[in-house]
Design a protein around this motif. Structure first.
Motif, short mmCIF file in Angstrom:
data_model
loop_
_atom_site.label_atom_id
_atom_site.label_comp_id
_atom_site.label_asym_id
_atom_site.label_seq_id
_atom_site.Cartn_x
_atom_site.Cartn_y
_atom_site.Cartn_z
N GLU A 187 12.30 84.06 37.20
CA GLU A 187 13.38 82.95 37.12
C GLU A 187 14.57 83.74 36.90
OE1 GLU A 187 14.98 79.27 34.26
OE2 GLU A 187 12.97 80.21 34.03
N LEU A 188 15.56 83.52 37.46
CA LEU A 188 17.01 84.19 37.22
C LEU A 188 17.72 83.27 36.40
CD1 LEU A 188 19.45 85.94 38.21
CD2 LEU A 188 20.04 84.53 40.05
N LEU A 189 17.76 84.22 35.05
CA LEU A 189 18.69 83.36 34.04
C LEU A 189 20.15 83.22 34.08
CD1 LEU A 189 16.45 84.84 30.97
CD2 LEU A 189 16.03 82.47 32.23
N SER A 190 20.84 84.53 34.41
CA SER A 190 22.03 84.86 34.42
C SER A 190 22.46 85.96 35.38
CB SER A 190 22.57 85.00 32.98
OG SER A 190 23.83 85.19 33.17
N THR A 191 23.66 85.88 35.94
CA THR A 191 24.11 87.09 36.51
C THR A 191 25.66 87.25 36.11
OG1 THR A 191 23.24 86.60 38.72
CG2 THR A 191 25.22 87.94 38.76
N ASP A 192 25.74 88.62 35.51
CA ASP A 192 26.86 88.87 34.48
C ASP A 192 27.53 90.25 34.86
OD1 ASP A 192 26.94 86.59 32.75
OD2 ASP A 192 24.83 87.56 32.35
N VAL A 193 28.91 90.55 34.96
CA VAL A 193 29.40 91.76 35.27
C VAL A 193 28.97 92.79 34.06
CG1 VAL A 193 31.51 92.95 35.32
CG2 VAL A 193 31.43 90.60 36.24
N VAL A 194 28.75 93.82 34.56
CA VAL A 194 28.34 94.90 33.63
C VAL A 194 29.62 95.72 33.10
CG1 VAL A 194 27.05 97.11 33.13
CG2 VAL A 194 25.94 95.25 34.57
N GLU A 195 29.86 95.82 31.82
CA GLU A 195 30.91 96.75 31.42
C GLU A 195 30.71 98.39 31.55
OE1 GLU A 195 31.15 95.90 27.27
OE2 GLU A 195 32.55 94.01 27.64
N THR A 246 24.84 110.52 48.81
CA THR A 246 25.76 110.12 47.62
C THR A 246 26.57 109.07 48.41
OG1 THR A 246 25.38 112.28 46.64
CG2 THR A 246 27.48 110.88 46.03
N TYR A 247 26.78 108.07 47.45
CA TYR A 247 27.86 107.25 48.01
C TYR A 247 29.27 107.84 47.95
CZ TYR A 247 24.20 103.80 47.05
OH TYR A 247 23.01 103.00 47.06
N PRO A 248 30.17 107.15 48.74
CA PRO A 248 31.27 107.90 48.86
C PRO A 248 32.24 107.30 47.76
CG PRO A 248 31.22 105.96 50.49
CD PRO A 248 29.90 105.99 49.91
N GLU A 249 33.24 108.17 47.49
CA GLU A 249 33.99 107.73 46.28
C GLU A 249 34.93 106.56 46.39
OE1 GLU A 249 38.19 110.10 47.10
OE2 GLU A 249 36.58 111.50 46.04
N GLY A 250 35.02 106.05 45.40
CA GLY A 250 35.67 104.85 45.49
C GLY A 250 35.45 104.04 44.12
N LEU A 251 36.09 102.63 44.28
CA LEU A 251 35.63 101.76 43.16
C LEU A 251 34.47 100.84 43.36
CD1 LEU A 251 39.42 99.96 42.51
CD2 LEU A 251 38.19 101.58 41.13
N TYR A 252 33.70 100.76 42.31
CA TYR A 252 32.48 100.07 42.32
C TYR A 252 32.33 99.00 41.17
CZ TYR A 252 30.80 103.31 45.96
OH TYR A 252 30.47 104.11 47.13
N THR A 253 31.73 97.95 41.47
CA THR A 253 31.57 96.82 40.46
C THR A 253 30.14 96.86 40.37
OG1 THR A 253 33.41 95.78 41.26
CG2 THR A 253 32.10 94.33 39.96
N PHE A 254 29.51 96.26 38.96
CA PHE A 254 28.24 96.42 38.62
C PHE A 254 28.09 95.06 37.96
CE2 PHE A 254 29.91 100.60 38.64
CZ PHE A 254 28.61 101.30 39.03
N GLN A 255 27.04 94.48 38.45
CA GLN A 255 26.46 93.27 37.99
C GLN A 255 24.98 93.29 37.56
OE1 GLN A 255 27.55 90.50 41.30
NE2 GLN A 255 28.81 89.49 39.82
N LEU A 256 24.59 92.22 36.41
CA LEU A 256 23.29 92.40 36.03
C LEU A 256 22.72 91.19 36.28
CD1 LEU A 256 21.24 94.43 34.73
CD2 LEU A 256 22.06 93.22 32.33
N GLU A 257 21.61 91.13 36.86
CA GLU A 257 20.66 89.86 36.97
C GLU A 257 19.77 89.90 35.86
OE1 GLU A 257 21.36 89.22 41.85
OE2 GLU A 257 19.42 89.64 40.97
#
Length: 220
Positions: free
Chosen positions: A178-186, A161-172
């Motif tokens: 072909e990579l179309l876009s990289t966006d922050v996931v809500e 299990t990952y340690p507790e803390g803040l994590y940011t999520f992005q979607l490619e």
């Protein structure tokens, strides 16, 4: 590791976040400069050729105008802060609810985080990229190009299990290779406090992230 979730109910809300700027610091600086200049003029004028009284009248009128402008700006700043506090009352009931926003989300080491991905149009595949508070990528997982909500349970591929803390999520988002876009996931994160500021109400999320009311796209 992520798990698909069927139709999550959320109440969508929109709000605007007004912004304002103050020139009070500049006005105060000009005010002090004016006093210094006027005092120096009085101390160093030629007694045989003193400044005309009409000139002093003009300068004193300017002095009065600057002083009044400083007081007016101080009053406006106070009123703005009070209005921000009034706005907090509107959002006090949001405390304890989960807000959906494009912001880092707190993982407590056990409770899953609900994600709301939004792949771009034309994507036929996607990769979820998870980063820790230091910006280090800790996970890359291929997922379907869907807007269905997902549950990230913080479990690595080796079962730890990952340690507790803040994590940011992005979607490619991909179309083939072909990579179309990289966006922050809500993500959905618990609101712990509503605060007032000169620019309006702001909300404190679990983990310490501060966002404006206008950043929230849904509540549950």
């Amino acid at each position: 590791m992520v798990t698909a979730v069927s139709g999550a109910n959320a109440t969508t809300t929109t709000a605007t976040n007004s912004t304002s700027s103050s020139s009070n610091g500049m006005i105060s600086s000009d005010f002090e400069t004016f006093l210094v200049m006027l005092t120096a003029q009085l101390e160093n004028q030629d007694p045989l050729n003193p400044v005309e009284s009409s000139d002093y009248a003009v300068q004193l009128a300017t002095f009065s105008g600057v002083e009044q402008q400083v007081k007016t700006n101080n009053l406006l700043e106070t009123l703005s802060a009070q209005m921000g506090l009034v706005g907090v009352g509107q959002y006090a009931s949001w405390v304890g609810m989960d807000a959906r926003a494009a912001a880092p989300s707190w993982f407590d080491g056990s409770s899953p985080i609900t994600l709301s991905p939004n792949p771009v149009s034309g994507a036929d595949g996607a990769v979820l990229v998870v980063s820790d508070a230091d910006g280090n990528v800790v996970e890359r997982t291929a997922i379907s190009a869907t807007t269905d909500t997902l549950e990230w349970n913080g479990t690595a591929t080796d079962g730890s299990t990952y340690p507790e803390g803040l994590y940011t999520f992005q979607l490619e988002s991909y179309s083939g290779d072909e990579l179309l876009s990289t966006d922050v996931v809500e993500t959905y994160t618990r609101i712990t406090e509503a605060q007032g500021s000169a620019n309006g109400a702001v909300l404190l999320l679990e983990g310490g992230t501060m966002i404006s009311v206008g950043d929230i796209t849904a509540l549950r």
